[in-house]
Design a protein around this motif. Structure first.
Motif, short mmCIF file in Angstrom:
data_model
loop_
_atom_site.label_atom_id
_atom_site.label_comp_id
_atom_site.label_asym_id
_atom_site.label_seq_id
_atom_site.Cartn_x
_atom_site.Cartn_y
_atom_site.Cartn_z
N CYS A 109 52.79 19.98 14.54
CA CYS A 109 52.39 20.54 15.82
C CYS A 109 51.53 21.76 15.55
O CYS A 109 52.00 22.75 14.99
CB CYS A 109 53.61 20.96 16.63
SG CYS A 109 54.66 19.60 17.14
N GLU A 110 50.26 21.69 15.92
CA GLU A 110 49.31 22.79 15.71
C GLU A 110 49.19 23.56 17.02
O GLU A 110 48.66 23.04 18.01
CB GLU A 110 47.95 22.25 15.27
CG GLU A 110 48.00 21.37 14.03
CD GLU A 110 48.37 22.13 12.78
OE1 GLU A 110 48.15 23.36 12.72
OE2 GLU A 110 48.90 21.50 11.85
N PRO A 111 49.68 24.83 17.05
CA PRO A 111 49.67 25.61 18.30
C PRO A 111 48.26 25.83 18.84
O PRO A 111 47.33 26.09 18.09
CB PRO A 111 50.28 26.96 17.88
CG PRO A 111 50.95 26.72 16.58
CD PRO A 111 50.24 25.58 15.93
N GLN A 112 48.14 25.74 20.16
CA GLN A 112 46.86 25.93 20.85
C GLN A 112 47.02 27.05 21.88
O GLN A 112 46.58 26.93 23.01
CB GLN A 112 46.43 24.62 21.53
CG GLN A 112 46.32 23.44 20.61
CD GLN A 112 45.24 23.62 19.57
OE1 GLN A 112 44.08 23.82 19.89
NE2 GLN A 112 45.63 23.55 18.29
N PRO A 157 58.75 25.65 19.74
CA PRO A 157 58.72 26.69 20.78
C PRO A 157 57.83 26.26 21.94
O PRO A 157 56.88 25.50 21.74
CB PRO A 157 58.13 27.90 20.05
CG PRO A 157 58.40 27.65 18.60
CD PRO A 157 58.30 26.16 18.45
N PRO A 158 58.09 26.73 23.15
CA PRO A 158 57.25 26.37 24.29
C PRO A 158 55.78 26.74 24.05
O PRO A 158 55.47 27.75 23.44
CB PRO A 158 57.83 27.20 25.44
CG PRO A 158 59.27 27.39 25.05
CD PRO A 158 59.23 27.55 23.55
N GLY A 159 54.90 25.86 24.51
CA GLY A 159 53.46 26.07 24.37
C GLY A 159 52.74 24.75 24.28
O GLY A 159 53.34 23.68 24.33
N LYS A 160 51.42 24.83 24.16
CA LYS A 160 50.58 23.64 24.05
C LYS A 160 50.24 23.42 22.57
O LYS A 160 49.88 24.37 21.87
CB LYS A 160 49.30 23.81 24.87
CG LYS A 160 48.43 22.59 24.90
CD LYS A 160 47.25 22.79 25.83
CE LYS A 160 46.38 21.55 25.85
NZ LYS A 160 45.24 21.70 26.74
#
Length: 150
Positions: free
Chosen positions: A57-60, A92-95
Motif C-alpha cells: 500500500c503506497e500512501p497518497q 492506517p486510514p487514508g488513500k
C-alpha cells in the motif's frame, strides 16, 4: 509440493515477516501506534491464485512518511491481509495505491526478491490502477486480477 518443501518455505516466510515487523518497531520505538483498519483481498494472475506475491500500500496523502509501510504476501489461494504493525492488522486510514511484485523467497537467507514474474508492470504507484481508501471499517478488496501478458 512435497511436505518437506513446504516446511522450509514456511520457516523462510516466518523469518522474513519477523524481520519486517522488527523493522517497523525500530523505526517507531517511542511513538504511539496509529490506528489501523483491516484490508484484505485475493490476487489472481492469469486467472490463477499467485502464492508469495507481494502487495504493498503506497500512501497518497500528506504526512505519508510518518506512517510505516503496509503490505502483505498472498497465500497459496491468492488471499492476503495487509499488515502494518502486526500480522493482518490492516493499514492506517487514508488513500493508497496498490503495487504488486511476484518474486520468490530465498530459502537460504529468508530474503524476498529475484526476477518479478509480473515483469515490473505493477511495481509503480504512479501508474497503478488499483486504489483503496481506508477508513474505520474493514475493507474487502475482492478479487484483483493481474496478468503476465501484455
Amino acid at each position: 509440493m512435497s511436505r518437506s518443501m513446504r516446511c522450509p518455505a514456511a520457516v523462510a516466510t516466518a523469518v522474513f515477516c519477523v524481520g519486517i515487523f522488527q523493522g517497523c518497531a525500530e523505526k517507531f520505538p517511542d511513538g504511539p501506534r496509529v490506528p489501523t483498519t483491516p484490508v484484505a483481498g485475493v490476487v489472481l494472475v492469469d486467472g490463477k491464485p499467485a502464492e508469495y506475491l507481494s502487495v504493498s500500500c503506497e500512501p497518497q496523502f500528506e504526512r505519508a512518511a510518518e506512517i510505516p509501510g503496509a503490505s502483505a504476501f498472498t497465500d497459496k489461494d491468492g488471499k492476503f491481509a495487509i499488515s502494518t504493525f502486526e500480522a493482518g492488522d490492516g493499514a492506517p486510514p487514508g488513500k493508497y495505491k496498490l503495487t504488486f511484485m511476484w518474486g520468490q523467497i530465498n530459502l537460504l537467507n529468508g530474503q524476498y526478491g529475484g526476477p518479478d514474474k509480473l515483469k515490473g508492470r505493477y511495481r509503480k504507484a504512479a501508474s497503478s490502477e488499483h486504489e483503496v481508501t481506508v477508513g474505520d471499517q474493514p475493507v474487502d478488496l475482492g478479487t484483483i486480477e493481474l496478468t503476465t501478458k501484455k
